[in-house]
Design a protein around this motif. Structure first.
Motif, PDB file in Angstrom:
ATOM      1  N   LEU A 132       3.645   0.579   2.853  1.00  0.00           N
ATOM      2  CA  LEU A 132       3.168  -0.263   3.949  1.00  0.00           C
ATOM      3  C   LEU A 132       2.872  -1.635   3.359  1.00  0.00           C
ATOM      4  CD1 LEU A 132       2.173  -0.371   6.951  1.00  0.00           C
ATOM      5  CD2 LEU A 132      -0.106   0.169   6.058  1.00  0.00           C
ATOM      6  N   GLY A 135       0.704  -4.485   9.522  1.00  0.00           N
ATOM      7  CA  GLY A 135       1.576  -3.985   8.469  1.00  0.00           C
ATOM      8  C   GLY A 135       3.006  -3.761   8.906  1.00  0.00           C
ATOM      9  N   ARG A 151       5.993  -1.074   7.827  1.00  0.00           N
ATOM     10  CA  ARG A 151       6.309   0.156   7.076  1.00  0.00           C
ATOM     11  C   ARG A 151       7.749   0.065   6.606  1.00  0.00           C
ATOM     12  NH1 ARG A 151       3.539   3.853   4.599  1.00  0.00           N
ATOM     13  NH2 ARG A 151       2.139   4.016   6.385  1.00  0.00           N
ATOM     14  N   GLN A 208       0.834  -1.188   0.000  1.00  0.00           N
ATOM     15  CA  GLN A 208       0.000   0.000   0.000  1.00  0.00           C
ATOM     16  C   GLN A 208       0.877   1.249   0.000  1.00  0.00           C
ATOM     17  OE1 GLN A 208      -2.664   0.602   3.350  1.00  0.00           O
ATOM     18  NE2 GLN A 208      -4.064   1.838   2.105  1.00  0.00           N
TER      19      GLN A 208
END
Lengths: 112, 111
Positions: free
Chosen positions: A88, A106, A108, A37
Motif C-alpha cells: 500500500l 493509499g 494498493r 506499507q
C-alpha cells in the motif's frame, strides 16, 4: 475542504514494468511525503518533497523516484518493479515543518 | 528520524471499556502524533502533542506525553466497535525528516 487524494485506488502490474502513482495534497499544504506499507507492517518513509525538490529520502533504491509540481501535487514513480514492491503506497501532506501530517487513502499496488 | 514503538502489539477489550496503548521513543522530539488505520486503508490523524505539552484531549481520546521518560500514551474511553483498528504513534523532530512507524497496536473491540 478535500483531504489528501490519491490515484489510482488499485493497480496490478507485472515484474519489470514501471508505475506512476499520483497525489494531491490537502488544501494549503506545501509538503508531500510518500510511504510504503507492506502487509502487517507500519508505513516506511520513502521521500519528502518541498518546493519541488526532494528534501529527505528513506532507505529506498533509486528505482523509486518522485516529482512535485508547482501546484504542490506529486507523483511517485517506481521502475523495474519487483514482487516485493507489492504494498500500500501512502501519500501524506502538511504545511510547514512542525504541523500535523495528513494521509491519503493509499494506492494498493500488486506486482505479479 | 526516529521510531516509536507501540505497546502492546495487540489488545482485545469489551465494548464500553477503556483502551490504553503506549508509545516509547529514544531521543528528543518536537512533537508526537497518533494515527488510526482501519484494515488496508489510509492513516487517520488523531492528535498531535508538542514537546511542551503534557496532556491533550479530543473527544473520547486522551493523549499524554512524558518527555523525561520518552513515552506517550493514548487512552480511548467508552470504546465502540468502530474503534477496532491499528493505532500508530509517530514521534518527530520536525524539519524534513519523514515519520518512522513501528508495527502499531492492533485494537479489537468485542461487542
Amino acid at each position: 475542504d478535500a483531504g489528501v487524494t490519491q490515484s489510482p485506488t488499485h493497480l496490478i502490474k507485472t515484474r519489470g514494468q514501471q508505475v506512476t502513482l499520483r497525489c494531491s495534497p490537502k488544501s494549503g499544504h506545501d509538503t508531500v511525503s510518500w510511504y510504503q506499507q507492506a502487509l502487517g507492517q507500519g508505513p516506511q518513509f520513502i521521500f519528502q518533497y518541498y518546493e519541488e525538490e526532494e528534501r529527505q529520502r528513506g532507505n529506498f533504491p533509486d528505482r523509486f523516484s518522485g516529482h512535485q509540481f508547482p501546484n504542490y501535487s506529486s507523483e511517485l514513480n517506481v521502475n523495474a518493479l519487483l514482487l516485493g514492491d507489492s504494498a500500500l503506497y501512502l501519500c501524506a501532506s502538511r504545511r510547514g515543518w512542525y504541523n500535523e501530517q495528513f494521509f491519503g487513502p493509499g494506492t494498493r499496488l500488486t506486482v505479479l | 528520524s526516529q521510531q516509536g514503538e507501540e505497546d502492546p502489539q495487540a489488545l482485545s477489550i469489551q465494548e464500553g471499556e477503556n483502551a490504553t496503548m503506549n508509545c516509547s521513543y529514544k531521543t528528543s522530539i518536537n512533537n508526537l502524533q497518533w494515527y488510526r488505520q482501519n484494515s488496508g486503508r489510509g492513516l487517520v490523524h488523531l492528535i498531535l502533542i508538542r514537546s511542551n505539552e503534557r496532556e491533550k484531549h479530543s473527544g473520547r481520546l486522551r493523549v499524554t506525553l512524558d518527555t523525561s521518560k520518552k513515552s506517550s500514551s493514548l487512552l480511548i474511553t467508552a470504546s465502540r466497535a468502530a474503534d477496532t483498528a491499528s493505532y500508530f504513534c509517530a514521534p518527530s523532530t520536525g524539519g524534513a525528516d519523514g515519520l518512522t512507524f513501528g508495527k502499531g497496536t492492533h485494537l479489537i473491540i468485542q461487542p
